[in-house]
Design a protein around this motif. Structure first.
Motif, PDB file in Angstrom:
ATOM      1  N   ASP A   2      56.072  -2.423  74.319  1.00  0.00           N
ATOM      2  CA  ASP A   2      55.259  -2.618  75.520  1.00  0.00           C
ATOM      3  C   ASP A   2      53.932  -3.296  75.182  1.00  0.00           C
ATOM      4  N   ASP A   3      53.327  -2.887  74.067  1.00  0.00           N
ATOM      5  CA  ASP A   3      52.096  -3.556  73.627  1.00  0.00           C
ATOM      6  C   ASP A   3      52.347  -5.035  73.349  1.00  0.00           C
ATOM      7  N   PHE A   4      53.481  -5.319  72.704  1.00  0.00           N
ATOM      8  CA  PHE A   4      53.839  -6.699  72.367  1.00  0.00           C
ATOM      9  C   PHE A   4      54.037  -7.537  73.625  1.00  0.00           C
ATOM     10  N   ILE A   5      54.756  -6.990  74.589  1.00  0.00           N
ATOM     11  CA  ILE A   5      55.031  -7.720  75.829  1.00  0.00           C
ATOM     12  C   ILE A   5      53.743  -7.993  76.603  1.00  0.00           C
ATOM     13  N   GLY A   6      52.873  -6.995  76.670  1.00  0.00           N
ATOM     14  CA  GLY A   6      51.671  -7.121  77.488  1.00  0.00           C
ATOM     15  C   GLY A   6      50.513  -7.832  76.834  1.00  0.00           C
ATOM     16  N   CYS A   7      50.557  -8.012  75.523  1.00  0.00           N
ATOM     17  CA  CYS A   7      49.422  -8.583  74.804  1.00  0.00           C
ATOM     18  C   CYS A   7      49.227 -10.064  75.136  1.00  0.00           C
ATOM     19  N   LYS A   8      47.974 -10.453  75.344  1.00  0.00           N
ATOM     20  CA  LYS A   8      47.634 -11.852  75.632  1.00  0.00           C
ATOM     21  C   LYS A   8      46.783 -12.462  74.521  1.00  0.00           C
ATOM     22  N   ASN A   9      46.513 -11.679  73.495  1.00  0.00           N
ATOM     23  CA  ASN A   9      45.690 -12.131  72.380  1.00  0.00           C
ATOM     24  C   ASN A   9      46.599 -12.473  71.209  1.00  0.00           C
ATOM     25  N   ILE A  26      50.353 -11.037  66.727  1.00  0.00           N
ATOM     26  CA  ILE A  26      51.009 -11.248  65.435  1.00  0.00           C
ATOM     27  C   ILE A  26      51.191  -9.931  64.696  1.00  0.00           C
ATOM     28  N   PHE A  27      50.157  -9.107  64.720  1.00  0.00           N
ATOM     29  CA  PHE A  27      50.232  -7.865  63.963  1.00  0.00           C
ATOM     30  C   PHE A  27      51.024  -6.787  64.695  1.00  0.00           C
ATOM     31  N   ALA A  58      54.383  -4.878  63.107  1.00  0.00           N
ATOM     32  CA  ALA A  58      54.683  -3.444  63.223  1.00  0.00           C
ATOM     33  C   ALA A  58      56.060  -3.231  63.847  1.00  0.00           C
ATOM     34  N   LEU A  59      56.399  -4.044  64.820  1.00  0.00           N
ATOM     35  CA  LEU A  59      57.693  -3.934  65.488  1.00  0.00           C
ATOM     36  C   LEU A  59      58.834  -4.259  64.526  1.00  0.00           C
ATOM     37  N   PHE A 101      67.887 -10.851  63.234  1.00  0.00           N
ATOM     38  CA  PHE A 101      66.558 -10.260  63.037  1.00  0.00           C
ATOM     39  C   PHE A 101      65.559 -11.322  62.585  1.00  0.00           C
ATOM     40  N   VAL A 102      65.916 -12.060  61.540  1.00  0.00           N
ATOM     41  CA  VAL A 102      65.016 -13.087  61.006  1.00  0.00           C
ATOM     42  C   VAL A 102      64.775 -14.177  62.034  1.00  0.00           C
ATOM     43  N   ASP A 103      65.831 -14.614  62.721  1.00  0.00           N
ATOM     44  CA  ASP A 103      65.691 -15.670  63.722  1.00  0.00           C
ATOM     45  C   ASP A 103      64.751 -15.256  64.852  1.00  0.00           C
ATOM     46  N   ALA A 104      64.857 -14.006  65.298  1.00  0.00           N
ATOM     47  CA  ALA A 104      64.008 -13.535  66.397  1.00  0.00           C
ATOM     48  C   ALA A 104      62.534 -13.614  66.032  1.00  0.00           C
ATOM     49  N   PHE A 105      62.188 -13.102  64.848  1.00  0.00           N
ATOM     50  CA  PHE A 105      60.775 -13.094  64.459  1.00  0.00           C
ATOM     51  C   PHE A 105      60.309 -14.471  64.005  1.00  0.00           C
TER      52      PHE A 105
END
Length: 240
Positions: free
Chosen positions: A144-151, A156-157, A161-162, A199-203
């Motif tokens: 949820d943090d990843f989806i909502g983050c605009k910075n 990236i960080f 963690a994900l 996994f690698v392709d996604a990131f």
């Protein structure tokens, strides 16, 4: 010109043992140079067993033109690290000893190698349903943090963690050892090469393009068989 005279890993390791631990009962050369994965920056990982020591220690130094990390134990202190690695599900010491090339052995190394192999074959302790539920919650929270983050810098960080959480969840729910740093990918490949590619392709796609959709899909895919996203109703530590 110096590189032309550089000793081979095994030759350097033997000379190191002869110089610093001539009275030890056993020694093993381990790490990437043993697995054929050495690079220009690889060091020599050497495990030494010396019955005269009261406790274990680790030391880094450069000898014979090689960076060397030496892990020194008496004949029982290694067991503490076996147990520690088992609890963390990262069997570093066990792998070093099982894969390692014997440099010296006064009839102690083979039993320790067998002990290491038994732990590796057994696999980590199985996660309970409670742990799986808690990990689902943490993945949901970070997602949820990843989806909502605009910075972008923060994003990236959060992605880092994900990635750690996803790799841990997939491997531990399948009774597999986990890793850290480069061992994350090695542990995933050892379990499922096709999943590792996804996994690698996604990131990789996210880091290159900032497109989040593949990471989001991957995150939801790995927790779906266990109930999917979890927020409402989650509780931890509340007295019953």
């Amino acid at each position: 010109m110096g590189d032309l005279k550089k000793l081979s890993p095994i030759a350097a390791a033997h000379q190191f043992i002869n110089k610093y631990f001539p009275n030890c009962q056993g020694a093993v050369l381990a790490g990437s140079v043993v697995r054929g994965e050495g690079t220009d920056t690889s060091d020599l990982d050497i495990v030494v067993f010396d019955s005269s020591l009261n406790s274990s220690y680790r030391e880094s130094l450069i000898e014979f033109d090689w960076p060397i990390e030496v892990f020194v134990h008496n004949l029982t202190s290694y067991k503490y690290f076996f147990e520690l690695d088992y609890r963390d599900a990262k069997p570093s010491m066990q792998r070093m000893l099982w894969e390692g090339i014997i440099l010296k052995d006064e009839e102690i190394i083979q039993p320790i190698k067998r002990e290491a192999k038994e732990i590796l074959d057994k696999g980590p302790e199985r996660w309970s349903e409670e742990i799986i539920t808690t990990k689902r919650y943490f993945i949901t929270d970070v997602l949820d943090d990843f989806i909502g983050c605009k910075n972008r810098a923060e994003e990236i960080f959060i992605a880092n963690a994900l990635a750690e959480l996803i790799h841990e969840f997939v491997l531990r729910t399948n009774d597999q050892w986990i890793g850290s740093s480069k061992w994350i990918i090695r542990a995933l490949k050892n379990y499922d090469e096709k999943f590792t590619e996804v996994f690698v392709d996604a990131f990789d796609t996210y880091y290159k393009t900032a497109e989040k959709s593949k990471v989001i899909h991957l995150s939801e895919m790995v927790i779906e068989p266990f109930g999917g996203r979890l927020f409402e109703g989650f509780s931890m530590g509340k007295a019953k």
